[in-house]
Design an enzyme around this catalytic site. Structure first.
Site, PDB file in Angstrom:
ATOM      1  N   HIS A 404       0.809  -1.217   0.000  1.00  0.00           N
ATOM      2  CA  HIS A 404       0.000   0.000   0.000  1.00  0.00           C
ATOM      3  C   HIS A 404       0.842   1.268   0.000  1.00  0.00           C
ATOM      4  O   HIS A 404       0.288   2.382  -0.090  1.00  0.00           O
ATOM      5  CB  HIS A 404      -0.928   0.006   1.225  1.00  0.00           C
ATOM      6  N   ASP A 408      -2.421   1.805  -4.744  1.00  0.00           N
ATOM      7  CA  ASP A 408      -3.673   2.186  -4.085  1.00  0.00           C
ATOM      8  C   ASP A 408      -4.753   1.147  -4.365  1.00  0.00           C
ATOM      9  O   ASP A 408      -4.610   0.284  -5.247  1.00  0.00           O
ATOM     10  CB  ASP A 408      -4.128   3.574  -4.549  1.00  0.00           C
TER      11      ASP A 408
END
Length: 434
Positions: A404, A408
């Site tokens: 992450h 995204d």
């Protein structure tokens, strides 16, 4: 001559000696196998560079050998070498079909790597087994018959040994009968005494080494990655029908066709549109390297533990060529003969945990990769078709994990949607195949 263990690459500084092919006093020639060692990457066979006699073995089986330290002493003829040599010739471990000879207690023992591994796992010396194969070659059945004759003498280490009931409690001698009374009560029913079992098992401790040690290192590094999870389901009904049509054709070419080649190829086609999922992030989190090759790994459950060999350059391969490569990797994995080249260089990973069981999972990213997928088992479930009718569908669940820090949720979702579209309508893959 002190025959030293040279650097075998990948930053490996120690290996485990898995098997000696020679003993002290044996005569060896150049390229004769000396021993098999196992690092946290792969198994490697060490071969001799010299002609001579083995005078000393520095390590026992399962001992840790250090790079740059003596492995064996070899007595050579004068003038054969000019000075100390530290290099050793390393050859990939032999394939499952090749036969290996082993010198034990003065006579030659012949067995395949699979048979030798079975003997090693059960602490059996091959010199004690009588071979019934051609030229006295030891077969798998010979090992199994030898184990059966031991009547439990050879057991794998386990914390649970046996449960022994305590000796029954002594019964007090009966007293002389009392004087009879006029009225006697009915005799009471005695409650049987059930002895409690006594557990005599002992805990045991063993060092972490080999591939398990590599797994500890990799998973510890993965803890530093913030994982984003995404899950969905795939209707594989059309793919199931397509595979059934192609399975016989593939078998006629000597290749087993599973669903995995389709999953891997679909992932590669989707990675062309979302290259960030096929990238790596440096340790300082300042640069992203986009990988040109799609080296897609397959998490594989083997007798040595979890291994992740990868199919190189999937973007250039057909579904059939991927199936051929998977067959090769699975054969080597079952024999414990996967090499360093097969286990390194991966850029994206798929774990087929559904082949064992389960639907959803939480896969852990393998650094330096940035994404991984876990596939659940295929289930036949009711679903609605485009007419609103309930139909039988082949449903598989998929679970994705992404780094992450650079990926995204929307990117992961769009990649998954494209991958699913290729599998739910496999004919669409033809448009993008190269």
């Amino acid at each position: 001559m002190q025959f030293k263990l040279s650097d075998i690459g990948e930053g490996i500084m120690e290996v485990t000696v898995k098997e000696w092919y020679v003993k002290e006093g044996d005569k060896v020639s150049q390229f004769d196998s000396i021993c098999e060692v196992q690092s946290d990457k792969a198994s490697v066979t060490i071969t001799s560079r010299y002609d001579g006699f083995i005078r000393k073995l520095y390590y026992d089986v399962d001992s840790i050998a250090l790079v740059g330290k003596p492995l064996v002493d070899i007595e050579t003829e004068a003038g054969q070498v000019e000075g100390p040599q530290e290099d050793v010739v390393e050859t990939p471990a032999v394939s499952q079909e090749e036969h290996t000879h082993q010198e034990i207690k003065g006579h030659k023992t012949q067995a395949t790597p699979a048979v030798r591994r079975l003997a090693m796992e059960n602490n059996i010396k091959l010199s004690e087994v009588v071979g019934t194969g051609k030229d006295s070659r030891i077969l798998k059945e010979d090992i199994l018959n030898f184990i059966a004759r031991q009547t439990g003498a050879i057991l794998p280490p386990a914390p649970f040994q046996e449960i022994r009931p305590p000796p029954p409690a002594a019964v007090a001698p009966s007293t002389p009968a009392a004087k009879p009374k006029e009225k006697t009560s009915p005799p009471s029913i005695s409650t049987p005494v059930i002895p409690k079992p006594v557990f005599t098992g002992k805990d045991h401790t063993e060092p972490i080494k080999g591939f398990q040690k590599a797994m500890v290192k990799t998973m510890s590094a993965a803890l530093r990655i913030p994982h984003f999870g995404y899950k969905d389901e795939v209707d594989l009904s059309l793919l199931v029908r397509l595979r059934s049509e192609l399975k016989g054709l593939a078998e006629s070419r000597g290749v087993k066709l599973s669903y995995m080649p389709f999953f891997i190829k679909a992932a590669s086609l989707a990675l062309l549109h979302f290259p960030i999922l096929n990238s790596s992030l440096d340790e300082n989190c300042t640069n992203i390297t986009y990988k040109a090759a799609h080296n897609i790994g397959l998490a594989m459950d083997t007798s040595q533990g979890l291994l992740v060999p990868n199919v190189k350059n999937v973007q250039m391969l057909s579904v059939f060529e991927i199936a051929v490569e998977l067959n090769r990797l699975q054969t080597l994995g079952a024999a414990g003969q996967l090499g360093t080249a097969d286990l390194t260089g991966g850029t994206f990973t798929i774990s087929n945990i559904g082949s064992i069981g389960g639907t959803y999972a939480k896969p852990v990213i393998l650094p330096p990769e940035v994404a991984i997928g876990a596939l659940g088992k295929i289930q036949v479930l009711p679903r609605f078709n485009h007419k609103g009718e309930v139909v039988k569908a082949h449903i598989m669940n998929v679970s994705w994990s992404a780094d992450h820090r650079i990926i995204d949720g929307a990117t992961m979702c769009r990649f998954s949607n494209l991958w699913i579209s290729y599998l739910e309508n496999p004919a669409s893959m033809v448009l993008d195949l190269k």
